[in-house]
Scaffold this motif. Structure first.
Motif, PDB file in Angstrom:
ATOM      1  N   THR A  97     -15.285  33.535  -0.237  1.00 44.80           N
ATOM      2  CA  THR A  97     -13.993  32.978   0.126  1.00 44.80           C
ATOM      3  C   THR A  97     -13.620  33.441   1.535  1.00 44.80           C
ATOM      4  O   THR A  97     -14.218  34.387   2.073  1.00 44.80           O
ATOM      5  N   PRO A  98     -12.635  32.814   2.162  1.00 41.39           N
ATOM      6  CA  PRO A  98     -12.238  33.271   3.502  1.00 41.39           C
ATOM      7  C   PRO A  98     -11.915  34.759   3.555  1.00 41.39           C
ATOM      8  O   PRO A  98     -12.347  35.456   4.491  1.00 41.39           O
ATOM      9  N   ARG A  99     -11.181  35.256   2.581  1.00 42.97           N
ATOM     10  CA  ARG A  99     -10.829  36.674   2.591  1.00 42.97           C
ATOM     11  C   ARG A  99     -12.059  37.543   2.405  1.00 42.97           C
ATOM     12  O   ARG A  99     -12.190  38.599   3.032  1.00 42.97           O
ATOM     13  N   GLN A 100     -12.983  37.104   1.544  1.00 45.20           N
ATOM     14  CA  GLN A 100     -14.227  37.851   1.351  1.00 45.20           C
ATOM     15  C   GLN A 100     -15.062  37.847   2.620  1.00 45.20           C
ATOM     16  O   GLN A 100     -15.674  38.865   2.967  1.00 45.20           O
ATOM     17  N   ARG A 101     -15.101  36.719   3.322  1.00 40.48           N
ATOM     18  CA  ARG A 101     -15.853  36.666   4.574  1.00 40.48           C
ATOM     19  C   ARG A 101     -15.281  37.656   5.584  1.00 40.48           C
ATOM     20  O   ARG A 101     -16.018  38.386   6.254  1.00 40.48           O
ATOM     21  N   GLY A 102     -13.958  37.678   5.687  1.00 36.36           N
ATOM     22  CA  GLY A 102     -13.327  38.617   6.599  1.00 36.36           C
ATOM     23  C   GLY A 102     -13.572  40.058   6.200  1.00 36.36           C
ATOM     24  O   GLY A 102     -13.827  40.918   7.057  1.00 36.36           O
ATOM     25  N   HIS A 103     -13.508  40.327   4.906  1.00 37.93           N
ATOM     26  CA  HIS A 103     -13.716  41.699   4.436  1.00 37.93           C
ATOM     27  C   HIS A 103     -15.129  42.175   4.765  1.00 37.93           C
ATOM     28  O   HIS A 103     -15.325  43.325   5.195  1.00 37.93           O
ATOM     29  N   SER A 104     -16.126  41.299   4.583  1.00 39.51           N
ATOM     30  CA  SER A 104     -17.507  41.672   4.929  1.00 39.51           C
ATOM     31  C   SER A 104     -17.619  41.987   6.413  1.00 39.51           C
ATOM     32  O   SER A 104     -18.275  42.967   6.803  1.00 39.51           O
ATOM     33  N   LEU A 123      -8.645  36.728   8.657  1.00 47.14           N
ATOM     34  CA  LEU A 123      -8.132  37.817   9.486  1.00 47.14           C
ATOM     35  C   LEU A 123      -7.559  38.934   8.627  1.00 47.14           C
ATOM     36  O   LEU A 123      -7.741  40.126   8.932  1.00 47.14           O
ATOM     37  N   VAL A 124      -6.883  38.573   7.548  1.00 48.41           N
ATOM     38  CA  VAL A 124      -6.397  39.592   6.615  1.00 48.41           C
ATOM     39  C   VAL A 124      -7.571  40.385   6.050  1.00 48.41           C
ATOM     40  O   VAL A 124      -7.529  41.620   5.958  1.00 48.41           O
ATOM     41  N   GLY A 125      -8.663  39.686   5.706  1.00 50.79           N
ATOM     42  CA  GLY A 125      -9.849  40.357   5.189  1.00 50.79           C
ATOM     43  C   GLY A 125     -10.482  41.279   6.208  1.00 50.79           C
ATOM     44  O   GLY A 125     -10.933  42.380   5.870  1.00 50.79           O
ATOM     45  N   ILE A 126     -10.519  40.868   7.485  1.00 47.51           N
ATOM     46  CA  ILE A 126     -11.064  41.748   8.530  1.00 47.51           C
ATOM     47  C   ILE A 126     -10.252  43.030   8.607  1.00 47.51           C
ATOM     48  O   ILE A 126     -10.814  44.131   8.669  1.00 47.51           O
ATOM     49  N   ALA A 127      -8.927  42.894   8.630  1.00 44.19           N
ATOM     50  CA  ALA A 127      -8.067  44.081   8.702  1.00 44.19           C
ATOM     51  C   ALA A 127      -8.298  44.993   7.508  1.00 44.19           C
ATOM     52  O   ALA A 127      -8.408  46.223   7.655  1.00 44.19           O
ATOM     53  N   GLU A 128      -8.395  44.425   6.323  1.00 43.44           N
ATOM     54  CA  GLU A 128      -8.633  45.237   5.115  1.00 43.44           C
ATOM     55  C   GLU A 128      -9.985  45.934   5.180  1.00 43.44           C
ATOM     56  O   GLU A 128     -10.090  47.132   4.906  1.00 43.44           O
ATOM     57  N   GLY A 129     -11.025  45.178   5.527  1.00 48.39           N
ATOM     58  CA  GLY A 129     -12.367  45.758   5.562  1.00 48.39           C
ATOM     59  C   GLY A 129     -12.521  46.815   6.627  1.00 48.39           C
ATOM     60  O   GLY A 129     -13.234  47.812   6.432  1.00 48.39           O
ATOM     61  N   LEU A 138      -2.823  45.065  10.136  1.00 45.40           N
ATOM     62  CA  LEU A 138      -2.995  43.624  10.288  1.00 45.40           C
ATOM     63  C   LEU A 138      -2.486  43.144  11.646  1.00 45.40           C
ATOM     64  O   LEU A 138      -3.116  42.295  12.284  1.00 45.40           O
ATOM     65  N   ALA A 139      -1.368  43.679  12.109  1.00 50.61           N
ATOM     66  CA  ALA A 139      -0.793  43.224  13.385  1.00 50.61           C
ATOM     67  C   ALA A 139      -1.771  43.436  14.535  1.00 50.61           C
ATOM     68  O   ALA A 139      -1.827  42.624  15.464  1.00 50.61           O
ATOM     69  N   ARG A 140      -2.542  44.517  14.502  1.00 53.08           N
ATOM     70  CA  ARG A 140      -3.525  44.753  15.570  1.00 53.08           C
ATOM     71  C   ARG A 140      -4.609  43.691  15.552  1.00 53.08           C
ATOM     72  O   ARG A 140      -5.003  43.171  16.601  1.00 53.08           O
ATOM     73  N   ILE A 141      -5.126  43.388  14.362  1.00 53.12           N
ATOM     74  CA  ILE A 141      -6.182  42.392  14.247  1.00 53.12           C
ATOM     75  C   ILE A 141      -5.662  41.021  14.664  1.00 53.12           C
ATOM     76  O   ILE A 141      -6.339  40.264  15.368  1.00 53.12           O
ATOM     77  N   LEU A 142      -4.442  40.692  14.267  1.00 56.43           N
ATOM     78  CA  LEU A 142      -3.870  39.402  14.645  1.00 56.43           C
ATOM     79  C   LEU A 142      -3.724  39.300  16.159  1.00 56.43           C
ATOM     80  O   LEU A 142      -4.143  38.309  16.777  1.00 56.43           O
ATOM     81  N   ALA A 143      -3.134  40.304  16.786  1.00 58.10           N
ATOM     82  CA  ALA A 143      -2.928  40.271  18.235  1.00 58.10           C
ATOM     83  C   ALA A 143      -4.260  40.268  18.981  1.00 58.10           C
ATOM     84  O   ALA A 143      -4.406  39.579  20.006  1.00 58.10           O
ATOM     85  N   TYR A 144      -5.224  41.023  18.483  1.00 56.30           N
ATOM     86  CA  TYR A 144      -6.531  41.091  19.139  1.00 56.30           C
ATOM     87  C   TYR A 144      -7.212  39.728  19.148  1.00 56.30           C
ATOM     88  O   TYR A 144      -7.955  39.393  20.082  1.00 56.30           O
ATOM     89  N   ASN A 145      -6.952  38.919  18.123  1.00 47.82           N
ATOM     90  CA  ASN A 145      -7.556  37.598  18.031  1.00 47.82           C
ATOM     91  C   ASN A 145      -6.817  36.540  18.836  1.00 47.82           C
ATOM     92  O   ASN A 145      -7.237  35.383  18.868  1.00 47.82           O
ATOM     93  N   LEU A 146      -5.726  36.934  19.481  1.00 44.94           N
ATOM     94  CA  LEU A 146      -4.988  36.013  20.355  1.00 44.94           C
ATOM     95  C   LEU A 146      -5.378  36.241  21.813  1.00 44.94           C
ATOM     96  O   LEU A 146      -4.532  36.368  22.694  1.00 44.94           O
ATOM     97  N   MET A 147      -6.667  36.287  22.086  1.00 43.61           N
ATOM     98  CA  MET A 147      -7.151  36.645  23.413  1.00 43.61           C
ATOM     99  C   MET A 147      -6.666  35.663  24.477  1.00 43.61           C
ATOM    100  O   MET A 147      -6.087  36.068  25.496  1.00 43.61           O
ATOM    101  N   ALA A 154     -16.717  42.124  17.852  1.00 43.25           N
ATOM    102  CA  ALA A 154     -16.377  42.819  16.613  1.00 43.25           C
ATOM    103  C   ALA A 154     -14.871  42.785  16.389  1.00 43.25           C
ATOM    104  O   ALA A 154     -14.101  43.198  17.249  1.00 43.25           O
ATOM    105  N   GLY A 155     -14.458  42.230  15.245  1.00 47.87           N
ATOM    106  CA  GLY A 155     -13.047  42.130  14.915  1.00 47.87           C
ATOM    107  C   GLY A 155     -12.429  40.781  15.214  1.00 47.87           C
ATOM    108  O   GLY A 155     -11.297  40.515  14.812  1.00 47.87           O
ATOM    109  N   MET A 156     -13.152  39.905  15.926  1.00 48.98           N
ATOM    110  CA  MET A 156     -12.647  38.570  16.240  1.00 48.98           C
ATOM    111  C   MET A 156     -13.335  37.522  15.370  1.00 48.98           C
ATOM    112  O   MET A 156     -14.495  37.690  14.988  1.00 48.98           O
ATOM    113  N   ILE A 157     -12.634  36.418  15.104  1.00 48.60           N
ATOM    114  CA  ILE A 157     -13.195  35.397  14.213  1.00 48.60           C
ATOM    115  C   ILE A 157     -14.127  34.438  14.931  1.00 48.60           C
ATOM    116  O   ILE A 157     -14.803  33.644  14.273  1.00 48.60           O
ATOM    117  N   GLY A 158     -14.182  34.485  16.269  1.00 46.83           N
ATOM    118  CA  GLY A 158     -15.178  33.656  16.935  1.00 46.83           C
ATOM    119  C   GLY A 158     -14.809  33.219  18.325  1.00 46.83           C
ATOM    120  O   GLY A 158     -13.633  33.088  18.668  1.00 46.83           O
TER     121      GLY A 158
END
Length: 361
Positions: free
Chosen positions: A9-16, A76-82, A87-96, A159-163
Motif C-alpha cells: 500500500t502507499p503507506r507500506q511503500r513509504g515505510h519501507s 510521505l506519512v510512511g516515510i516519516a514513520e519508517g 512528519l512536518a520535516r518530511i513534508l517540507a523536505y519534499n517541497l523542494m 533519500a526521504g523524497m518521493i521522487g
C-alpha cells in the motif's frame, strides 16, 4: 546508487523507504536543515522545525496534495514513520521546488536540468541531467515502487523524497525541468506529487490529462515519452501549455519556458540578475549543436558523458549547484532505465530493469 524496494500500500511503500534509508534520511535532513537555516540568514527562525511549521502554515500545498493525491500523502506519512522523523520535516523536505520560490533568495544556487527526448527505431528515448544544490550530493537513491494501485515504477530520488524523475513498466517515462520564472501558487499541487501522480498513469494521454487536471504550485516542464510518442507540457499556476515538437520530433529543453507565457515578472528579473536565464539559454544552445543524429542509446548517452559540456554542472562554477544524477529512459518494446550518480566522468551508468531485483553494470 542504492535501490530500495517499496511495495504494498502507499503507506507500506513509504515505510519501507523510510526504514531502509533511516540513517541516510537523517543525514540528508541534517544537511538540508543547515543549508536552509544558513540561507535564511537574519530571517531564520529558531530551528528547522519552526521553519517547517511556518512554511507549511503559510501555504496550502499539503492540503491540496491530500485532496488530489491522497496516496502520495500516505506514502510521505510512511516515510516519516519508517525513518523516525517528524512528519512536518518530511513534508517540507519534499517541497523542494516550492521552497525555491518560498525562500526566493537572489543568491540561491540555480537548479538546472538539461533534457533531450528523441525518436529511435522501435520507440523513443528520454534523457536528462538532474542538477540540484550540491549539498544534496550523496543522497541519491533509486526507488522501485509497486502495488495494486500503480504500475511498477523506477524513480530517481534523494533519500526521504518521493521522487525526482522516473519511468514505469507500462512504458511511460517522465523528465522534468524547473521553470522558476513561471507564476507559482501557494495552494497548488507540489512538483513531486504532480510527477508521481503522472507516473501512476499507464499511457501518455492519461499522464498528460493528470497533469492538466491539477492546479500546479510551481513552474515546471514535463516531458513524457512512450514507445509511440513524446509529449511536452509547461505548467504554471494558471496554465498548462503544450510545447509542439519540431519536424524532426526531437525535444530539447532546459530551464526557461518555450511555450508558456504565464510569467512572474519579479522572478524573471531575479533570475536574469543571477545569470540563471543566461545559463539556461547557453545549455539549450549547446544541446542544439548536438541535436543530431541521435538515433541510438549510445549516441544519446554520449551527449551526457561530455564532462566539459555546459550541461555538466559543478558547484564551483555554477553557483553552488551540480549534476546530482543523469537518467536515460529507453521506451521501446522492453522499457529499460539507465541512471548515473553525480557528474559525467565520476561514476558509471547502471541499468535497472523492472523484473530484476538488482541493478547491473
Amino acid at each position: 546508487m542504492d535501490i530500495v524496494e517499496c511495495f504494498g500500500t502507499p503507506r507500506q511503500r513509504g515505510h519501507s523507504h523510510g526504514e531502509t534509508l533511516r540513517e541516510r534520511i537523517n543525514e540528508a535532513l541534517k544537511i538540508w536543515a543547515q543549508a536552509t537555516m544558513t540561507s535564511r540568514g537574519t530571517r531564520a527562525p529558531k530551528d528547522i522545525d519552526t521553519y517547517c511549521t511556518e512554511f507549511l502554515n503559510a501555504t496550502a500545498l499539503i492540503p491540496h496534495a491530500r485532496r488530489a493525491t491522497p496516496d502520495l500523502y500516505d506514502e510521505l506519512v510512511g516515510i516519516a514513520e519508517g525513518a523516525g522523523q517528524p512528519l512536518a520535516r518530511i513534508l517540507a523536505y519534499n517541497l523542494m521546488d516550492e521552497q525555491w520560490w518560498y525562500d526566493a533568495r537572489p543568491d540561491a544556487p540555480p537548479p538546472g536540468c538539461s533534457l533531450i527526448a528523441t525518436p529511435v527505431r522501435g520507440g523513443h528515448l528520454l534523457a536528462q541531467n538532474m542538477d540540484l544544490p550540491a549539498h544534496m550530493d550523496g543522497s541519491q537513491v533509486v526507488l522501485r515502487l509497486g502495488g495494486a494501485d500503480i504500475p511498477q515504477t523506477l524513480v530517481l530520488s534523494a533519500a526521504g523524497m518521493i521522487g525526482l524523475t522516473g519511468a514505469n513498466d507500462a512504458g511511460l517515462a517522465i523528465g522534468v525541468n524547473t521553470l522558476l520564472m513561471l507564476r507559482h501558487a501557494a495552494d497548488g499541487l507540489p512538483v513531486a506529487m504532480a510527477l508521481r501522480h503522472a507516473l501512476g498513469a499507464r499511457n501518455r494521454a492519461d499522464a498528460v490529462a493528470r497533469l492538466r487536471g491539477v492546479g500546479h504550485a510551481s513552474g515546471q516542464h514535463y516531458a513524457l515519452a512512450t514507445s509511440d510518442g513524446i509529449s511536452s507540457v509547461e505548467c504554471s499556476a494558471l496554465s498548462c501549455a503544450p510545447l509542439p515538437l519540431p519536424p524532426d520530433g526531437v525535444l530539447l529543453h532546459t530551464n526557461h519556458p518555450l511555450a508558456n507565457g504565464d510569467l512572474d515578472d519579479s522572478a524573471q528579473a531575479r533570475l536574469d540578475a543571477a545569470g540563471f536565464n543566461k545559463s539556461s539559454r547557453t545549455r539549450l544552445d549547446w544541446l542544439h549543436t548536438r541535436k543530431g543524429p541521435i538515433d541510438t542509446v549510445a549516441r544519446l548517452q554520449s551527449v551526457f558523458d561530455d564532462a566539459d559540456a555546459p550541461i555538466c554542472m559543478r558547484a564551483k562554477t555554477n553557483g553552488g549547484s551540480s549534476t546530482f544524477a543523469s537518467v536515460l529512459y529507453e521506451m521501446t518494446q522492453t522499457p529499460r532505465v539507465r541512471m548515473r550518480q553525480g557528474i559525467a566522468g565520476g561514476n558509471t551508468w547502471r541499468v535497472f530493469t523492472f523484473s530484476d531485483t538488482h541493478a547491473t553494470p
